[in-house]
Design an enzyme around this catalytic site. Structure first.
Site, PDB file in Angstrom:
ATOM      1  N   ARG A 165      86.976  91.928  -4.864  1.00 46.30           N
ATOM      2  CA  ARG A 165      87.890  90.858  -4.436  1.00 46.30           C
ATOM      3  C   ARG A 165      89.344  91.337  -4.465  1.00 46.30           C
ATOM      4  NH1 ARG A 165      83.448  89.063  -3.376  1.00 46.30           N
ATOM      5  NH2 ARG A 165      82.776  86.902  -3.618  1.00 46.30           N
ATOM      6  N   SER A 235      84.369  80.355  -4.092  1.00 47.42           N
ATOM      7  CA  SER A 235      84.585  80.648  -5.516  1.00 47.42           C
ATOM      8  C   SER A 235      86.061  80.453  -5.851  1.00 47.42           C
ATOM      9  CB  SER A 235      84.217  82.094  -5.828  1.00 47.42           C
ATOM     10  OG  SER A 235      82.879  82.342  -5.508  1.00 47.42           O
ATOM     11  N   GLU A 331      90.853  83.043  -7.679  1.00 46.35           N
ATOM     12  CA  GLU A 331      90.471  83.839  -6.507  1.00 46.35           C
ATOM     13  C   GLU A 331      91.300  83.503  -5.269  1.00 46.35           C
ATOM     14  OE1 GLU A 331      88.570  85.538  -3.763  1.00 46.35           O
ATOM     15  OE2 GLU A 331      86.818  84.304  -4.180  1.00 46.35           O
TER      16      GLU A 331
END
Ligand code: EPU
Length: 337
Positions: A165, A235, A331
């Site tokens: 990520r 997420s 995130e």
């Protein structure tokens, strides 16, 4: 002038969290020439710039001053190289539509990444990943334009400094470029990757690429809320990495805790599991909640603000820290100044 410029442009429908946001100025360039026109305009007026893709991994403030650029270049094409095929996809191509088009042609590489919302241009920023595959596994290069002087550049996958990520677009190049095109490498030779979760159990021994993509869609559909019906950004937290010693202590106390040892000795934990074990799955306060089927996803029931969301997320992270001593990192990116 060919570029359309809008003032006080509402972006509430342009972010999957459904947060109210107004852009002072907004442009959707459909060509590189229009993009350069937009950049020159911003420079002339000294407007700050924000680049928006599909808005599926962003937290927007109530107002964005300056110019919001939403690339609208939406072509994609294939370049044949025998068994392997290069896929050129411009920034505004919807990621999921591209994945399904490749799977329908039995081109292997992107099928595990089906049903991820957002546009191709945003995919490298967080190095989208699911079911054991990350964008970096198939990315060849990224075409971009620098915001300050409009010059074009091409980055190789290595230049993108991909991690979990993470990428150079969240680091040294943050806020400095607009991604205009991706080049992906896919293969005509079947290479199913079915190691994650219950993917294999849903498929034949020799599945087609389309069958894999459809199985991924089915699993995601069971767990993840569709942003079209319940606002969310996927997420909300990254899965945390903890050192080996902490992981051993936590496992001694919670033997069922999902844990994924990493090559560097650290251990990745499942943030969804940690939040779930704090009893927060389905927890709602005000206009926001923890999704009732996947605790890693925060949902917006409507009427809330970015500040309220950040407060709610902070409360969830604080509970996990208290119970497990593990810090959660957000995130989705904050698009404000
Ligand atoms: N779990 C729970 N309760 C929950 C959620 C998860 O106990 O409420 C447990 C699951 O049972 C499983 C483990 O936690 O043992 C991991 O759950 P899952 O397989 O659903 O994946 P995840 O780690 O929660 C990550 C990605 C997702 C991606 C899935 C599948 C991150 C931050 N999220 O979630 O990506 O779809 O793996 O690969 O890495 C996204 O980024 O928006 C996203 C949805």
């Amino acid at each position: 002038m060919s570029l359309a410029l809008h003032t006080d442009h509402a972006l509430t429908d342009a972010n999957t969290l459904g947060l109210p946001c107004v852009a002072e100025h907004h442009a959707a360039p459909a060509t590189l020439a229009e993009l350069r026109e937009a950049l020159a305009l911003a420079q002339r007026h000294d407007w700050p710039l924000t680049v928006l893709g599909g808005g599926s991994n962003l937290i927007l403030p109530e107002r964005l001053e300056g110019l919001v650029i939403q690339p609208a270049m939406g072509q994609w094409w294939l370049e044949e190289h025998g068994d392997s095929v290069l896929v050129h996809a411009e920034a505004a191509v919807p990621w999921h539509a591209l994945v399904m088009a490749l799977a329908q042609r039995e081109l292997w590489g992107a099928e595990n990444l089906a049903l991820i919302p957002g546009h191709c241009g945003a995919a490298p920023i967080q190095n989208i990943g699911a079911y054991g595959v990350e964008l970096s596994d198939l990315l060849e290069s990224v075409h971009l334009v620098h915001l300050d002087d409009g010059r074009e550049a091409v980055l190789s996958a290595a230049d993108c400094a991909f991690g979990y990520r993470d990428s150079v677009f969240k680091g040294a190049l943050e806020g400095r470029v607009v991604i205009t095109r991706l080049v992906l490498r896919v293969s005509r030779t079947p290479r199913p990757r079915l190691g994650y979760g219950d993917l294999a159990s849903r498929l034949d021994a020799e599945p087609t690429a389309l069958a894999v993509a459809q199985a991924v869609c089915a699993i995601r559909g069971e767990k993840l809320p569709d942003p079209a019906t319940l606002c969310n950004a996927g997420s909300f937290f990254k899965n945390p990495l903890v050192d080996g010693e902490r992981a051993r202590r936590l496992l001694a106390e919670h033997p069922a805790m999902p844990n994924f040892p990493q090559p560097d000795g650290r251990v990745k934990l499942a943030a969804g599991w940690l939040i779930d074990r704090c009893g927060l799955k389905g927890w709602r306060r005000g206009h926001f909640g923890v999704h009732d089927r996947q605790a890693l996803v925060l949902v917006h029931f409507g009427g809330g603000s970015a500040d309220e969301l950040l407060g709610f997320a902070g409360e969830v992270a604080a509970r996990v820290r208290e119970r497990f001593g593990v810090s959660l990192e957000r995130e989705p990116r904050w698009a404000g100044v």
